[in-house]
Design an enzyme around this catalytic site. Structure first.
Site, PDB file in Angstrom:
ATOM      1  N   ARG A  37       0.833  -1.219   0.000  1.00  0.00           N
ATOM      2  CA  ARG A  37       0.000   0.000   0.000  1.00  0.00           C
ATOM      3  C   ARG A  37       0.861   1.260   0.000  1.00  0.00           C
ATOM      4  O   ARG A  37       0.477   2.272  -0.599  1.00  0.00           O
ATOM      5  CB  ARG A  37      -0.946   0.003   1.208  1.00  0.00           C
ATOM      6  CG  ARG A  37      -2.128  -0.933   1.012  1.00  0.00           C
ATOM      7  CD  ARG A  37      -3.097  -0.858   2.181  1.00  0.00           C
ATOM      8  NE  ARG A  37      -4.239  -1.730   1.936  1.00  0.00           N
ATOM      9  CZ  ARG A  37      -5.201  -1.957   2.819  1.00  0.00           C
ATOM     10  NH1 ARG A  37      -5.155  -1.392   4.020  1.00  0.00           N
ATOM     11  NH2 ARG A  37      -6.203  -2.759   2.518  1.00  0.00           N
ATOM     12  N   LYS A 199     -16.798 -19.287   3.652  1.00  0.00           N
ATOM     13  CA  LYS A 199     -18.238 -19.333   3.923  1.00  0.00           C
ATOM     14  C   LYS A 199     -19.112 -18.719   2.840  1.00  0.00           C
ATOM     15  O   LYS A 199     -18.801 -17.644   2.319  1.00  0.00           O
ATOM     16  CB  LYS A 199     -18.519 -18.589   5.229  1.00  0.00           C
ATOM     17  CG  LYS A 199     -17.972 -19.302   6.446  1.00  0.00           C
ATOM     18  CD  LYS A 199     -18.291 -18.514   7.678  1.00  0.00           C
ATOM     19  CE  LYS A 199     -17.919 -19.322   8.923  1.00  0.00           C
ATOM     20  NZ  LYS A 199     -18.119 -18.498  10.128  1.00  0.00           N
TER      21      LYS A 199
HETATM   22  C1  3PG Z   1      -8.552  -2.033   5.257  1.00  0.00           C
HETATM   23  O1  3PG Z   1      -7.412  -2.348   5.628  1.00  0.00           O
HETATM   24  O2  3PG Z   1      -9.351  -2.846   4.762  1.00  0.00           O
HETATM   25  C2  3PG Z   1      -8.935  -0.589   5.340  1.00  0.00           C
HETATM   26  O3  3PG Z   1      -7.847   0.186   5.697  1.00  0.00           O
HETATM   27  C3  3PG Z   1     -10.103  -0.363   6.266  1.00  0.00           C
HETATM   28  O4  3PG Z   1      -9.771  -0.625   7.595  1.00  0.00           O
HETATM   29  P1  3PG Z   1     -10.948  -0.885   8.656  1.00  0.00           P
HETATM   30  O5  3PG Z   1     -11.556  -2.209   8.288  1.00  0.00           O
HETATM   31  O6  3PG Z   1     -10.303  -0.883  10.008  1.00  0.00           O
HETATM   32  O7  3PG Z   1     -11.947   0.219   8.480  1.00  0.00           O
END
Ligand code: 3PG
Ligand code: MG
Length: 405
Positions: A37, A199
């Site tokens: 990322r 699932k």
């Molecule tokens: C992820 O890693 O899927 C996003 O950054 C969102 O994070 P979160 O599920 O904690 O909102």
């Protein structure tokens, strides 16, 4: 597909750009274990700094629940971020709003970069509070959203802020949206969806939506067991949602109504338990003993999916096809990933994959750079496959419509 403005449509020279990134990366013992990322964000920062913008990077990290908690500090990402942008210095602000943030941002020269502390240290972020969004907006002139993987969260830095400043998509957001649009909104047909995972119940909305969108649907992973059970097959002691059999039957009926051909495993790799190095054997799908566990798709199933890949011109993939974290039950997923890479390289297939486990499985197969597009998103990719409007994407297109008026 929603229209949105990109970096080509905005003038950032001499401006302060608030860049919403998703730096929610996996970290172990203070070290980033997968920098994808961060690396995918770097081109946007380079374009912005190259045009003489001051770049203020904002992100969440983990789930600190609205209060400062140094276990979730973004400070440890300063160095990886500097590395990703070619060693350029990144200033750090120990708070994402208020005097500390203003001080760090005010010290930036054109072309310089700062990273703000975790947005989720403030309750206003997840509550999408207008006051918190205004406090963020005070820090800059322009908003750029490059956090597709967080676009399913209607949070202040993703939704409210987009309405307070001129807004545009960053290069990663643009690439994600273009790839996803090419795969499902206006794809070359036939389209094959390859769906795996544990699932049926967690992917019901997804299955219902894509059945109406794709021509071929191949199912693997433990969720295939639930569909096999619905067809009256013996699944032994396999992971299976027995209470979902009726729902699974309805899904199969829906697929036949919608002319979506469903490809279920024809054979399976079975064992007495899920453990590395355990004795395994391959059986036809109607020969699974009542005390065995199905842990991967078999050779014939791999061939069937291969034939579907030959036929398809577009692939959307989410979910591993077997218990891939435990060898040898990674074999089916790896074989299919390699085949996908081969077809993509040959220019015969547009391949798009996403979702946490899926990306790990494709990386383990060593072909992550050989698909047309591998999304950085987990939850957002799934919600997109459910046909849902993502608040982050909706906000960008709403602001682009406003700018046109
Ligand atoms: C992820 O890693 O899927 C996003 O950054 C969102 O994070 P979160 O599920 O904690 O909102
Ligand atoms: Mg093909």
């Amino acid at each position: 597909m929603a229209k949105f403005r990109t970096l080509d449509d905005i003038d950032v020279s001499g401006k302060t750009v608030l860049l919403r990134a998703d730096l929610n990366v996996p970290v172990k013992d203070g070290k980033v274990t997968d920098a994808t990322r961060i690396e995918r964000l770097a081109p946007t920062i380079k374009v912005l700094t190259g045009k003489g913008a001051r770049v203020v990077v904002m992100s969440h990290f983990g789930r600190p629940k609205g209060k400062p908690d140094l276990a979730f500090s973004l400070r440890l990402l300063v160095e990886p971020l500097e590395k990703a942008i070619g060693g350029r210095h990144v200033a750090f602000a120990a708070d994402c709003v208020g005097d500390e943030a203003k001080r760090v941002v005010a010290a930036l020269q054109p072309g310089q970069v700062a990273l703000l502390e975790n947005l989720r240290f403030h309750k206003g972020e997840e509550a999408s509070s207008p006051d918190f969004a205004r406090a963020l907006a005070e820090l800059g002139d322009i908003y750029v959203d490059d956090a597709f993987s967080a676009a399913h969260r209607a949070h202040a830095s993703i939704e409210a802020l987009a309405h307070l400043l001129p807004a545009a998509a960053g290069k990663l957001m643009e690439a994600e949206l273009n790839a996803l649009t090419a795969a499902l909104d206006s794809p070359a047909r036939p389209v094959l969806a390859l769906i795996g995972g544990a699932k049926v119940s967690t992917k019901l909305d997804l299955l219902r939506f894509i059945i109406g969108k794709v021509d071929l649907l191949a199912i693997g992973g433990a969720m295939a067991n639930t569909l096999l059970l619905a067809q009256g097959k013996e699944v032994g002691r396999s992971l299976c949602e027995h209470d979902m059999a009726e729902t699974a039957r309805q899904l199969l009926a829906l697929a036949s109504q919608r002319n979506c051909r469903v490809i279920l495993p024809e054979d399976a790799v079975i064992a007495s338990e899920l453990a590395a190095g355990v004795a395994t054997c391959e059986v036809a799908i109607d020969m699974v003993p009542h005390d065995a566990m199905i842990l991967d798709i078999g050779t014939k199933s791999i061939e069937c999916i291969g034939a579907a890949l030959d036929e398809a011109r577009t692939l959307v993939w989410n979910g591993p096809l077997g218990a891939f974290e435990t060898p040898p039950f990674d074999r089916g997923t790896v074989a299919v990933a390699k085949r996908v890479a081969e077809m993509t390289r040959a220019g015969k297939l547009l391949s798009v994959a996403g979702g946490g486990d899926t990306v790990a499985a494709i990386a383990a197969a060593g072909v992550i750079d050989e698909l047309s597009y591998v999304s950085t998103a987990g939850g957002a990719f799934l919600e997109w496959l459910e046909g849902r409007e993502l608040p982050g994407v909706a906000a960008l297109s709403a602001t682009s419509r406003r700018a046109e008026k």
